[in-house]
Structures are given as C-alpha cells and as structure tokens.
Design a protein around this motif. Structure first.
Motif, short mmCIF file in Angstrom:
data_model
loop_
_atom_site.label_atom_id
_atom_site.label_comp_id
_atom_site.label_asym_id
_atom_site.label_seq_id
_atom_site.Cartn_x
_atom_site.Cartn_y
_atom_site.Cartn_z
N ASN A 18 0.89 -1.27 -0.07
CA ASN A 18 -0.08 0.11 -0.06
C ASN A 18 0.95 1.30 -0.14
OD1 ASN A 18 -2.30 -1.29 -0.04
ND2 ASN A 18 -2.65 -1.52 1.97
N ASP A 67 -2.24 -3.87 -1.45
CA ASP A 67 -2.24 -4.66 -0.40
C ASP A 67 -1.36 -5.72 -0.22
OD1 ASP A 67 -3.89 -5.55 -2.06
OD2 ASP A 67 -4.98 -6.71 -0.34
N CYS A 117 -5.88 4.27 -0.23
CA CYS A 117 -5.04 4.31 -1.30
C CYS A 117 -5.87 4.45 -2.53
CB CYS A 117 -4.42 2.89 -1.33
SG CYS A 117 -3.74 2.56 0.29
N TYR A 149 -10.10 -0.04 -0.23
CA TYR A 149 -8.92 0.58 -0.01
C TYR A 149 -9.07 1.89 -0.43
CZ TYR A 149 -7.22 -4.07 1.21
OH TYR A 149 -7.15 -5.19 1.58
#
Ligand SMILES: Nc1ncnc2c1ncn2[C@@H]1O[C@H](COP(=O)(O)OP(=O)(O)OP(=O)(O)O)[C@@H](O)[C@H]1O
Ligand code: SF4
Ligand SMILES: [Mg+2]
Lengths: 303, 318
Positions: free
Chosen positions: A76, A89, A268, A264
C-alpha cells in the motif's frame, strides 16, 4: 462523452438504410481519410488506441516488475519513483498490473466484439437474403436480446455458465451480435434491390457469389463502425460485471483491479484511480474513433 | 433472317396494397436475328418489366418466352443458364448498375467468372482488356473504380460487361436516358457499331422517340402494359395508325416551325392507372375517337399489312 446505446443506434441506422437514406457510397475510404484530417478527436483516439495496444503487447519490456510478484516489505505504498502508481495490499506494483491488465481488458474488448461481428454479420446476411422463416426466426431472437437490459442478460449468462473469462466472452457476444445482425439485415434488404445486384443476376452470377462479392463488401463500412463501438462497450460491461463480482476472479482485468481496490479507496486512492483512468482513456479513445468513423460514413451527419 | 426471340402472351401482375398492378398485360412479339426492335412508351408503362420478363429476371405471371426456338420455361439448371448466356442487358442507370466497391476490371470479369470462361485469371484479364478497348475505354483504367468515371464512360463499362459473354441478344433498357445529350450520340453510335461488327440483335427500350428512331428497324409502342402499335420505323413516324402513337409523336418537340400550330389536342385528361385499368380500350376515357365499342370491347393487335400492327378499333388514316 456519450455512451451509445447500441439498441438505439442500430435501430436508427437500420431504419435509415431501409428508407434508402444511406446509399452505398463509393467515396467512403476517401471521406474516412478526410475525417482524420479534420476530426482531431478521432485521430487522437486512433493514436491512443495504438499506444494502448503497443503497451499491452510489449508489457514485459515496459516494466521491470512481475505483475504477480508480491513484496511484503512495501504494501500500500503511494506512487513514487520506484512504484509509479504505488503498490497494493500485497505489495504488487500497480503500474505493472495496469500494463498487464491491459492485455486482459483489450482481449475482453476485442474477442467478443469479433465473435459478435462474425455471428451478427452471418445471421443478418442470412435473414436479409433468405427472408421468410429464416428472417423471422433470426430477427425475433435479435429483438428478444435487444429488449433485455444488456448488463442483466450478461450477468444471468455468467451466473449460469460460471465466472471465467471464456464465459465472459460468450456472455458479451450474446448481448452484442443482435445489433450487428439488425444493421446487416437492413443493409442486405436494401442492397439486394440495387440495380448492380440485378445486373449480376442477369449475367448468371450465383446467389451466394452475389452475397459475398456484392452485398458483404458494401456492408463493410458500417461493420467497421459497429466493431469499433462494440469494443469499448464490451470493456465497460466487463468492468461493471467484475465490479459487481460476476467477472472472472483470476483474470486481472482493469475492472477487477478497481473492484479489489475499492475497499482501500479512501486510504489508497491510486488503487482505483490507475485502472479506472486506464478504462476511461481506452473507452474514450475507441468512442472518439467510432464516432469519427460513423460521421465519415453517414452522409447525414457530415457538415 | 431467322427469328431469335419470341414472346407469347406475356403477363406480369404485381400484387400491391389496394389492388394489382397490371404492369404487362398480354404482350406478344418476335425479334429477328440482327434487327433492332425499339420499344417506346411513357414512364411506368411497363417497358423495364417487359425486358426483365424476357430475360427471366423476374417470374412471369403467365406467358412464354422462346429464345432461339427453345422455351425458357421448359429448361432448368445448367441448361437454362447456358441458354440465358445468349441474352444480356444494359441498364438504364450507369451509377446504380455498377457495384461501387468493384474495380472496372472485376466488374467486366464477373460474367466470365460466373460462366468459367477462360483457363486462368490472367486469360480472363486479357479478355477484359480487349473488351474495354472495343467499347472505347483505355485498358489502363482496369483497376479504377466506377466513381472515377463519367456517366458516359460508366455506360461503356456496362456495355463491355454485357458483351463479355458474347450474347446474341442485348436488351438495352434506356441506355442513354441518364446521359447528357452530347454523350448520348456517342453511346448510340457505339451500340450501332457493335451491332454491325458482332451481328447483335437489340431490344432497344426508351421513352425518347428520337433515340428509338435513330437505331430501330421496327418500333413497338406500349402503353399501360399493352402494345398499341408495331410498325417499321419510318412508316410509324411518317403515319402513325394508333391515336396514342400520334399523341406521343405530337408531344415530341417539333423542329419544323411550320408544323407547330397543327392541332395537338389528342388524348387529354388523366392518364389511367395500371392498377385496376378501365375496361374495353384503355384509352377510351380520353381518346377523341372513342365510341361505345371502345368502351366495351378490348381492341386486339390487328395486322394492317406492310408489317404494321395496331390495337385500335378505329386506326388513323385507314
Ligand atoms: N416490384 C414491383 N412491385 C410493384 N409494382 C411494380 C414493381 N415493378 C414495377 N412496378 C410497377 O409496374 C409498372 C411498370 O413499371 P416499369 O418499371 O416496367 O416501367 P417503365 O416503363 O420501365 O418505366 P420507366 O420509364 O420509369 O423506367 C409501374 O407502374 C411500376 O410502378
Ligand atoms: S380503340 Fe377506340 S378508344 Fe381505343 S384508341 Fe382506338 S379509337 Fe381510341
Ligand atoms: Mg424502366
């Protein structure tokens, strides 16, 4: 950017052809060349497509990472000189995955569009040329397909057959052939009344020679436009289905990347921005090109 | 001279909404080998339909066509194809009758391919170049496409294509009516030269009486799907027998000013329609000579002698 409804577009086009508003136009290739000179968006689309295709073909030469190589030391990470689009990830390089994902997304654009081009052309030609029962059966089937919401139909097919890339090709071909068939049928009906077809018959040219040597070549410009517009549509359908979880979970297409990155997204954003922009640019490029080609061959949209 | 084509009682009806179009009603005629038979009539009278019936391009409602003494309807398959090779057509529209996606060479080669003439493609290409030269096209234009040619040149392409199978009969369906007047004469001269060189027989269709007169040995006048009058060309133009022929001739711009004031009031009023045409003579509603007999009884084509035939109860000048 307008997303074309294929149902609407093919219906209008077929109606125009049947009403003889669109004649076989011998200057098509010239007007396409002219179009690229005038229509900068279409030219940009063409160049972008060439770049994207080259990128996908030469993917291993473009990046030094392997798309599946995990690096648990750098998970990440935001974009940097090391990882241009950051990492995910699992520590995989997002840029690399976008480049390699292009192979899958382009394949998903091309393969079903090609299948539906061939299938739609063959069935449309048969319907228009043989008429009667053949026409009735084929076109009722096409109407049914076109009456369904495409995404729903494709998802039903994926659920039924199972989520893998082959079935994705099948599902997308099923929703796409009907529009092509409709246009080819309309064009066949109009062409077979033309005097040059009558002339061929008067000289003893056989039925199927007429179909392949006269009718098909005169359908070609429209087919190129339909094919060009089918590709971005297929990429969009696949992305939507992957996002909704009915795509092939092992085919790392751009759509799947967006879907996997969405959890995410807040922390991110590059995880969905990179593949999302790739989809956007590709679809836009094909649509620009397709719109330009369509304007070039449609005398009523020419200025 | 021997008889090349005979048409017996040709009938073509098109079913349409609200009735039947009697496009061709009981038409019989014959063409001798080497002659040009003109066919004139106003637009929509069934000339093209008649031409297509002769060629078996559209199915007959009834009637028979004999080519070279053989009944076309009695033949099937390869035999029919072989016989039909002897009859070709030149089309009215030099734009619509050529496939815009085919090069000139391929257009002219198409009939050769269809009948497997010539041992190889190269041999056929040579034959095409010879044909191009014969119709006044430069063989260098072999690979060009129709849109690169003018109307007159396109019609030459159509003529070369019709000649490719070495036919005996050519049906010329208004081959010059889409062309400029200055070009018309060139094409008519070409057709006339080709006829002399190859001993061709023409069925020459036109709505233009001057054009028909220029080429034809005999002329048939057609109206609403029926023949009105058939006669040797000069006799017909000098003294028409049928009121309708007279009407057509009077409608042609008259170059001689001294004759311009002559009475031209023949056949006034509405043209009858080929859908549900009137009974008796189809002209009786607008013919100044009509009487009760005309309204009741359909006039048959009668022999008036000197090769003249006329379908009228009261032929002019008799
Ligand atoms: N396929 C068809 N269906 C219905 N009616 C038709 C068809 N083809 C021709 N007709 C009708 O038959 C009649 C004769 O047509 P045809 O084309 O033979 O006329 P023509 O004398 O060649 O006229 P033109 O000078 O316009 O070429 C016309 O009334 C036409 O509308
Ligand atoms: S038959 Fe009678 S109506 Fe018909 S053209 Fe002759 S005179 Fe006129
Ligand atoms: Mg005609």
């Amino acid at each position: 950017m307008k997303f074309l409804s294929k149902d609407k577009y093919t219906r209008t086009l077929s109606d125009q052809i049947i009403a003889a508003e669109i004649q076989p136009d011998e200057g098509v290739w010239m007007s396409i060349r002219h179009m690229f000179r005038v229509n900068r968006a279409a030219l940009l689309g063409l160049i972008l497509i060439a770049l994207i295709v080259l990128m996908a073909v030469f993917a291993p030469l473009i990046t030094r990472y392997d798309p599946n190589e995990m690096d648990l030391m750098s998970m990440n990470e935001p974009p940097s000189a090391e990882h241009w689009f950051g990492t995910d990830d699992l520590g995989q390089d997002v840029f690399t995955r976008v480049v390699f994902g292009g192979r899958i997304s382009l394949m998903i654009g091309f393969v079903p569009s090609l299948i539906s081009l061939v299938l739609g052309t063959a069935l449309g030609l048969m319907a228009g040329y043989m008429g009667r029962h053949v026409d009735n059966v084929i076109m009722r089937l096409a109407d049914v397909v076109l009456a369904f919401p495409s995404l729903l139909l494709a998802m039903v097919v994926m659920y039924t057959l199972g989520s893998n890339i082959l079935n994705m090709f099948i599902a997308l071909s099923i929703i796409n052939w009907a529009g092509t068939a409709r246009v080819v049928r309309a064009q066949t009906l109009s062409l077979k009344e033309k005097e040059f077809v009558e002339a061929a018959r008067s000289m003893g040219v056989s039925r199927w020679t007429i179909a392949f040597r006269h009718i098909l070549p005169n359908c070609l410009p429209n087919l190129i436009v339909l094919f060009t517009l089918d590709i971005p549509a297929a990429i969009m359908w696949e992305s939507s289905m992957s996002f909704l979880g009915v795509g092939d979970p092992n085919a790392a297409s751009w759509g799947l990347m967006v879907s996997q990155g969405k959890d995410y997204a807040y922390m991110c954003p590059w995880l969905i921005l990179a593949p999302g922009l790739a989809i956007l640019f590709t679809v836009m490029a094909f649509n620009f090109l397709g719109d330009g080609l369509r304007d070039a061959i449609d005398p009523y949209m020419k200025t | 001279m021997s008889e090349l084509l005979r048409a017996e009682h040709l009938v073509k009806e098109f079913p349409v909404k609200g009735g039947v179009v009697h496009a061709v009603s009981d038409v019989s005629f014959a063409i001798q080998e080497g002659e040009t038979l003109g066919l004139v009539g106003e637009s929509g009278c069934g000339k093209s339909t008649l031409g297509k019936l002769v060629l078996d391009l559209i199915p007959l409602t009834s009637g028979k066509v004999f080519f070279d003494g053989r009944d076309l309807s009695a033949l099937r398959g390869e035999e029919l194809r072989a016989l039909r090779r002897g009859m070709q057509m030149i089309f009215q529209d030099p734009y619509a009758s050529l496939d815009p996606r085919m090069s000139v060479g391929r257009i002219i080669m198409e009939p050769l391919n269809a009948h497997h003439i010539g041992a190889s493609r190269a041999e056929r290409a040579d034959m095409v170049r010879v044909l191009m030269e014969q119709v006044g096209l430069r063989p260098e234009f072999y690979s060009r496409y129709p849109h690169q040619f003018s109307g007159g040149q396109r019609q030459r392409i159509g003529i070369a294509r019709a000649l490719a199978l070495n036919p005996r009969l050519i049906i010329c369906d208004e081959p010059v009516s889409a062309l400029d007047v200055s070009i018309q004469a060139q094409i008519l001269n070409l057709l006339s030269d080709l006829q002399r060189q190859r001993g061709l027989t023409y069925l020459f269709i036109s709505h233009d009486l001057n054009v028909v007169r220029y080429l034809s040995d005999r002329v048939m006048v057609m109206s609403l799907g029926q023949l009105c009058e058939t006669a040797p060309t000069e006799a017909l133009y000098a003294a028409p027998r049928h009121p309708y022929t007279r009407f057509l001739l009077d409608a042609v711009p008259q170059p001689d000013p001294s004759r311009r004031n002559e009475e031209r009031a023949l056949l006034t009023g509405e043209v009858s329609s080929p859908v549900n045409p009137p009974s008796g003579c189809r002209f009786h509603l607008r013919c100044p000579f009509a009487d009760e007999r005309c309204a009741a009884e359909k006039p048959e084509l009668k022999d008036l002698g000197d090769g003249r035939f006329c379908a009228c109860h009261h032929p002019l000048g008799v």
